[in-house]
Each structure stands twice: as C-alpha cells, then as structure tokens.
Design a protein around this motif. Sequence first.
Motif, PDB file in Angstrom:
ATOM      1  N   ALA A 173      56.704   7.850 101.024  1.00 25.13           N
ATOM      2  CA  ALA A 173      56.808   9.036 100.178  1.00 25.13           C
ATOM      3  C   ALA A 173      58.242   9.561 100.151  1.00 25.13           C
ATOM      4  O   ALA A 173      58.759   9.944  99.096  1.00 25.13           O
ATOM      5  CB  ALA A 173      55.850  10.114 100.681  1.00 25.13           C
ATOM      6  N   PHE A 174      58.893   9.566 101.321  1.00 28.27           N
ATOM      7  CA  PHE A 174      60.300   9.980 101.356  1.00 28.27           C
ATOM      8  C   PHE A 174      61.171   8.992 100.582  1.00 28.27           C
ATOM      9  O   PHE A 174      62.041   9.389  99.808  1.00 28.27           O
ATOM     10  CB  PHE A 174      60.784  10.081 102.807  1.00 28.27           C
ATOM     11  N   LEU A 175      60.936   7.698 100.785  1.00 35.53           N
ATOM     12  CA  LEU A 175      61.731   6.676 100.107  1.00 35.53           C
ATOM     13  C   LEU A 175      61.433   6.616  98.615  1.00 35.53           C
ATOM     14  O   LEU A 175      62.272   6.167  97.828  1.00 35.53           O
ATOM     15  CB  LEU A 175      61.451   5.299 100.732  1.00 35.53           C
ATOM     16  N   GLY A 176      60.240   7.072  98.229  1.00 39.66           N
ATOM     17  CA  GLY A 176      59.824   6.984  96.835  1.00 39.66           C
ATOM     18  C   GLY A 176      60.096   8.207  95.997  1.00 39.66           C
ATOM     19  O   GLY A 176      59.512   8.360  94.916  1.00 39.66           O
ATOM     20  N   ASN A 177      60.943   9.119  96.493  1.00 40.86           N
ATOM     21  CA  ASN A 177      61.326  10.297  95.711  1.00 40.86           C
ATOM     22  C   ASN A 177      60.188  11.298  95.551  1.00 40.86           C
ATOM     23  O   ASN A 177      60.141  12.058  94.581  1.00 40.86           O
ATOM     24  CB  ASN A 177      61.827   9.873  94.323  1.00 40.86           C
ATOM     25  N   LEU A 178      59.253  11.310  96.493  1.00 41.96           N
ATOM     26  CA  LEU A 178      58.098  12.199  96.382  1.00 41.96           C
ATOM     27  C   LEU A 178      58.372  13.567  96.991  1.00 41.96           C
ATOM     28  O   LEU A 178      58.158  14.595  96.358  1.00 41.96           O
ATOM     29  CB  LEU A 178      56.877  11.557  97.037  1.00 41.96           C
ATOM     30  N   PHE A 179      58.837  13.603  98.246  1.00 46.09           N
ATOM     31  CA  PHE A 179      59.031  14.874  98.933  1.00 46.09           C
ATOM     32  C   PHE A 179      60.338  15.566  98.561  1.00 46.09           C
ATOM     33  O   PHE A 179      60.377  16.763  98.336  1.00 46.09           O
ATOM     34  CB  PHE A 179      59.008  14.653 100.460  1.00 46.09           C
ATOM     35  N   VAL A 180      61.416  14.783  98.528  1.00 47.03           N
ATOM     36  CA  VAL A 180      62.754  15.338  98.287  1.00 47.03           C
ATOM     37  C   VAL A 180      63.392  14.592  97.124  1.00 47.03           C
ATOM     38  O   VAL A 180      63.440  13.354  97.148  1.00 47.03           O
ATOM     39  CB  VAL A 180      63.649  15.195  99.536  1.00 47.03           C
ATOM     40  N   THR A 193      60.530   0.924  95.456  1.00 47.13           N
ATOM     41  CA  THR A 193      59.514   1.196  96.473  1.00 47.13           C
ATOM     42  C   THR A 193      58.157   1.463  95.814  1.00 47.13           C
ATOM     43  O   THR A 193      58.090   1.855  94.644  1.00 47.13           O
ATOM     44  CB  THR A 193      59.921   2.404  97.347  1.00 47.13           C
ATOM     45  N   PRO A 194      57.046   1.269  96.560  1.00 46.37           N
ATOM     46  CA  PRO A 194      55.710   1.334  95.948  1.00 46.37           C
ATOM     47  C   PRO A 194      55.333   2.674  95.323  1.00 46.37           C
ATOM     48  O   PRO A 194      54.677   2.698  94.282  1.00 46.37           O
ATOM     49  CB  PRO A 194      54.782   1.014  97.123  1.00 46.37           C
ATOM     50  N   LEU A 195      55.732   3.783  95.948  1.00 50.06           N
ATOM     51  CA  LEU A 195      55.270   5.080  95.471  1.00 50.06           C
ATOM     52  C   LEU A 195      56.103   5.641  94.320  1.00 50.06           C
ATOM     53  O   LEU A 195      55.680   6.588  93.657  1.00 50.06           O
ATOM     54  CB  LEU A 195      55.262   6.102  96.614  1.00 50.06           C
ATOM     55  N   TYR A 196      57.270   5.064  94.082  1.00 46.35           N
ATOM     56  CA  TYR A 196      58.161   5.644  93.068  1.00 46.35           C
ATOM     57  C   TYR A 196      57.530   5.651  91.680  1.00 46.35           C
ATOM     58  O   TYR A 196      57.497   6.678  90.995  1.00 46.35           O
ATOM     59  CB  TYR A 196      59.498   4.898  93.025  1.00 46.35           C
ATOM     60  N   GLY A 197      57.051   4.486  91.256  1.00 49.20           N
ATOM     61  CA  GLY A 197      56.487   4.402  89.915  1.00 49.20           C
ATOM     62  C   GLY A 197      55.272   5.284  89.745  1.00 49.20           C
ATOM     63  O   GLY A 197      55.098   5.947  88.714  1.00 49.20           O
ATOM     64  N   TYR A 198      54.422   5.307  90.758  1.00 51.26           N
ATOM     65  CA  TYR A 198      53.201   6.120  90.715  1.00 51.26           C
ATOM     66  C   TYR A 198      53.515   7.600  90.577  1.00 51.26           C
ATOM     67  O   TYR A 198      52.978   8.288  89.701  1.00 51.26           O
ATOM     68  CB  TYR A 198      52.397   5.842  91.977  1.00 51.26           C
ATOM     69  N   VAL A 199      54.406   8.091  91.422  1.00 48.53           N
ATOM     70  CA  VAL A 199      54.743   9.515  91.403  1.00 48.53           C
ATOM     71  C   VAL A 199      55.499   9.880  90.135  1.00 48.53           C
ATOM     72  O   VAL A 199      55.237  10.921  89.513  1.00 48.53           O
ATOM     73  CB  VAL A 199      55.572   9.895  92.651  1.00 48.53           C
ATOM     74  N   PRO A 227      58.718   3.651  85.441  1.00 50.03           N
ATOM     75  CA  PRO A 227      57.598   3.831  86.368  1.00 50.03           C
ATOM     76  C   PRO A 227      56.407   2.932  86.065  1.00 50.03           C
ATOM     77  O   PRO A 227      55.712   2.490  86.985  1.00 50.03           O
ATOM     78  CB  PRO A 227      57.236   5.311  86.209  1.00 50.03           C
ATOM     79  N   LEU A 228      56.171   2.639  84.781  1.00 53.98           N
ATOM     80  CA  LEU A 228      55.062   1.750  84.428  1.00 53.98           C
ATOM     81  C   LEU A 228      55.284   0.350  84.999  1.00 53.98           C
ATOM     82  O   LEU A 228      54.353  -0.275  85.545  1.00 53.98           O
ATOM     83  CB  LEU A 228      54.914   1.677  82.907  1.00 53.98           C
ATOM     84  N   LEU A 229      56.507  -0.146  84.889  1.00 54.51           N
ATOM     85  CA  LEU A 229      56.830  -1.465  85.414  1.00 54.51           C
ATOM     86  C   LEU A 229      56.704  -1.478  86.934  1.00 54.51           C
ATOM     87  O   LEU A 229      56.143  -2.419  87.515  1.00 54.51           O
ATOM     88  CB  LEU A 229      58.247  -1.866  85.000  1.00 54.51           C
ATOM     89  N   ASN A 230      57.220  -0.438  87.590  1.00 55.61           N
ATOM     90  CA  ASN A 230      57.142  -0.360  89.052  1.00 55.61           C
ATOM     91  C   ASN A 230      55.688  -0.391  89.520  1.00 55.61           C
ATOM     92  O   ASN A 230      55.321  -1.183  90.404  1.00 55.61           O
ATOM     93  CB  ASN A 230      57.827   0.911  89.537  1.00 55.61           C
ATOM     94  N   LEU A 231      54.850   0.453  88.942  1.00 55.61           N
ATOM     95  CA  LEU A 231      53.446   0.521  89.356  1.00 55.61           C
ATOM     96  C   LEU A 231      52.722  -0.786  89.046  1.00 55.61           C
ATOM     97  O   LEU A 231      51.919  -1.269  89.864  1.00 55.61           O
ATOM     98  CB  LEU A 231      52.755   1.687  88.649  1.00 55.61           C
ATOM     99  N   GLY A 232      52.995  -1.376  87.891  1.00 52.74           N
ATOM    100  CA  GLY A 232      52.345  -2.623  87.529  1.00 52.74           C
ATOM    101  C   GLY A 232      52.718  -3.766  88.461  1.00 52.74           C
ATOM    102  O   GLY A 232      51.850  -4.552  88.882  1.00 52.74           O
ATOM    103  N   VAL A 233      53.998  -3.867  88.795  1.00 50.42           N
ATOM    104  CA  VAL A 233      54.460  -4.940  89.685  1.00 50.42           C
ATOM    105  C   VAL A 233      53.851  -4.784  91.081  1.00 50.42           C
ATOM    106  O   VAL A 233      53.366  -5.755  91.674  1.00 50.42           O
ATOM    107  CB  VAL A 233      56.001  -4.957  89.769  1.00 50.42           C
ATOM    108  N   TRP A 234      53.837  -3.569  91.603  1.00 50.48           N
ATOM    109  CA  TRP A 234      53.276  -3.356  92.937  1.00 50.48           C
ATOM    110  C   TRP A 234      51.768  -3.559  92.959  1.00 50.48           C
ATOM    111  O   TRP A 234      51.217  -4.055  93.952  1.00 50.48           O
ATOM    112  CB  TRP A 234      53.643  -1.974  93.468  1.00 50.48           C
ATOM    113  N   ALA A 235      51.082  -3.220  91.872  1.00 53.18           N
ATOM    114  CA  ALA A 235      49.647  -3.487  91.797  1.00 53.18           C
ATOM    115  C   ALA A 235      49.398  -4.998  91.846  1.00 53.18           C
ATOM    116  O   ALA A 235      48.474  -5.469  92.528  1.00 53.18           O
ATOM    117  CB  ALA A 235      49.063  -2.902  90.513  1.00 53.18           C
ATOM    118  N   LEU A 236      50.238  -5.766  91.142  1.00 57.43           N
ATOM    119  CA  LEU A 236      50.114  -7.221  91.144  1.00 57.43           C
ATOM    120  C   LEU A 236      50.424  -7.795  92.525  1.00 57.43           C
ATOM    121  O   LEU A 236      49.684  -8.651  93.031  1.00 57.43           O
ATOM    122  CB  LEU A 236      51.065  -7.813  90.103  1.00 57.43           C
TER     123      LEU A 236
END
Length: 253
Positions: A173-180, A193-199, A227-236
């Motif tokens: 979450a920290f690495l994915g730009n979620l908290f800060v 990172t996995p959470l970036y695209g999702y968030v 973000p769509l590409l990030n989430l799609g790639v990590w889902a795959l």
Amino acid sequence: MNTTYLGLELRRFARDRANLFFVAVLPTFLFVVFGSTQDHASTSVGNGNVALYMLVSMAAYGAVTATVGVGGSAAVERMQGWGRQLALTPLRDGSFVAVKAALAVLVALLPVTLIALVGWIGGAEGPVVAWGLSMLAVAAGSTVFALFGLCAALAFRTEAAVSAASGMVVILAFLGNLFVPLSGVLLDIARFTPLYGYVSLARYPVTEGRLISNDGRDLGTEALWVPLLNLGVWALVLGVVATLLVRRGRGRQ
C-alpha cells in the motif's frame, strides 16, 4: 451457488473479531485520522475533495485486506483436508469457488460501506456518480487480490502465510501510492506495483487522473489506460502463478 454454505461462511467470518477489526474498523479509523479530521480535508482534488480521495484509498485498503484473507483461507482449507470432506457432499468444485468468490465480494463491501457512511457524515464531498463508480471499482477490483492470498497460501502451505500476505498488503500500500502521495522516482516505481493500478482506478472518478504530491503540487494527469494495464497485468500474473501452484500441489499428492 449454495446459499446455505455461503451463510455458514459469513457467520464464521463474523465470529472472528480480530479479522473484523483489521478489515473494517482499522481502515475506517485511518480514514478519520488521515482524512476527515485534517485541515486540508476540504481542499479540492479533481471533482471531489481530499476527504473523498482518502475515503476511496482507505476503502481500497480494507477491501484488499479482506479479499487476501478470503483467498488465502480457501487455499489453506483445501490443503488441510476440508476439500476431501466437501467431496463427500453434493457440493461441486464450481459451487465451492462461487461461494468463496461471493464471500470475497460481500466481505469487501463491509469496509467500503462503513467508510462511505463515516465519510458522508465527516465531510467527504463529490458528485454522486463519482462516489458510486469509485466504490464499485473498490469492491470489484479487490477480488483480484484474492489470488494474492491464494498464491501465498499455496506457496507456503500454512495459515501463517495468509497472515504474512495480509501484512505485505501494508507494504504494498505504501509502495502503491495508497497511503502517501508519491512523486519522482518513487512514483515511477509505484506504477509497477500490484496495488497502484487498483487504487488509481478506484480514485479515477474522483481525481479524473490528476496526480498530486505529498506537498500538494500538481504532477499532471495520468491516462486511464495506465491503471487499467497495471491491474490487468497483475491479475494475469497472479492467475498464472496460482494455476502453477495448484498443479504443483497436485503433483505432490
């Protein structure tokens, strides 16, 4: 889908008070501390304000924590013999998967609903459409991370692996730009990172792609495909890894 089995799973989840705290109460508390009570909470961000921006972020964190736990626990159950017990019942593998998927969505809705209610009372502002689309993206996108919990449990084959995976969510979450809000090199790294695209996707209806730094500087606008590409790639990636781990587990039997 077997609604009786789903009801049993929901009741079992509700009895785990520690899990309920980390899934629903902790993200809500973090939103109150870092979002609605801050002096800059009413500052505009895109077509909403900072409070709504943080609301989406904390809802995403809670939803991912929930689905990681559901995915991991499902794998542990199967490895500990629960699958053999279920094989003695009329419940099919497809129904088992459907129940777990439904459980992940329902559990993810818990922090989303609680944080949205607190945020609505606490000053989060934005168009109704932005609220709805962001909350929908939070709930739907979080199901991808059930695969993350599944991979952790299948790789290490212990209940501790599920707890470790949930702990890793904090780091991601920290690495994915979620908290800060990140900028510069850290933001460039975050995009992989996995959470970036999702968030980012969950925030998009609010921010309209606008990026801000921790000190409030405008970093420009990010295209929706990122973000769509990030989430799609990590889902795959997670789906492929989970499949390989399942095959490895069968080969050992």
